[in-house]
Enzyme design. Structure first.
Site, PDB file in Angstrom:
ATOM      1  N   GLU A 188       0.988   3.912   1.744  1.00  0.00           N
ATOM      2  CA  GLU A 188       1.287   4.418   3.111  1.00  0.00           C
ATOM      3  C   GLU A 188       2.565   3.665   3.725  1.00  0.00           C
ATOM      4  O   GLU A 188       3.279   4.127   4.229  1.00  0.00           O
ATOM      5  CB  GLU A 188      -0.079   4.378   4.086  1.00  0.00           C
TER       6      GLU A 188
ATOM      7  N   CYS B 168      -2.175  -0.119   7.423  1.00  0.00           N
ATOM      8  CA  CYS B 168      -1.431   0.910   7.423  1.00  0.00           C
ATOM      9  C   CYS B 168      -1.616   1.819   8.448  1.00  0.00           C
ATOM     10  O   CYS B 168      -0.594   2.603   8.914  1.00  0.00           O
ATOM     11  CB  CYS B 168      -1.903   1.566   6.195  1.00  0.00           C
TER      12      CYS B 168
ATOM     13  N   HIS C 142       0.726  -1.157  -0.070  1.00  0.00           N
ATOM     14  CA  HIS C 142      -0.081   0.088  -0.077  1.00  0.00           C
ATOM     15  C   HIS C 142       0.884   1.199  -0.096  1.00  0.00           C
ATOM     16  O   HIS C 142       2.027   1.266   0.518  1.00  0.00           O
ATOM     17  CB  HIS C 142      -1.097  -0.089   1.308  1.00  0.00           C
TER      18      HIS C 142
END
Length: 156
Positions: A79, A109, A77
């Site tokens: 993040e 995240c 992801h």
């Protein structure tokens, strides 16, 4: 703005950094989701960026993106990529603001952002796919408990 919880905001700098997060998200090779993230210090210095994609040196084959279950095994992801990129460069994210464009922050995240000391998260839109609703609800709880400001901007 609120110290603990969520609010809707729109400041010039928040809008600029969300636009930058959107742009960084366009670098993703994922045909269905273009998620971008930017970490910014109190003085508006950009600390790190990330977008959703495969780990470094892993074959970024377009076929791996076609089947959702296969894609989910590979994708990092935005993040978390931001956190890994900051670490790679020896940059602390303590007391930073993270801007995320594409989807609200998932609970995995959120845990990472909490652990590295992020103090504020600004996301574009509260809209979340049905399958992510429980995760994003838990994100709200985690951020609230950890004292992280979590705000949304509807401006594009």
């Amino acid at each position: 703005m609120c110290m603990r919880g969520t609010s809707i905001l729109s400041s010039k700098w928040d809008d600029r950094f969300l636009a930058l997060a959107w742009h960084i998200g366009t670098w993703s090779k994922d045909p269905s989701r273009k998620i971008g993230a930017v970490a910014v210090a109190y003085n508006r210095q950009i600390l790190a960026t990330g977008y959703n994609g495969f780990p470094r040196n892993v074959i970024d084959d377009p076929q791996r993106y076609e089947m959702r279950e296969t894609k989910y095994k590979y994708v990092v992801h935005a993040e978390m990529n931001l956190i890994y990129n900051a670490t790679e460069n020896g940059v602390s994210l303590r007391r930073s603001t993270v801007y995320v464009h594409g989807l609200p922050v998932c609970s995995e995240c959120a845990k990472g952002l909490i652990q590295v000391g992020v103090s504020r998260v600004v996301a574009f839109s509260k809209e979340s796919p049905e399958r992510w609703i429980e995760s994003t609800k838990f994100t709200n709880e985690l951020f609230y408990e950890a004292g992280i400001e979590y705000e949304y901007s509807e401006v594009q």
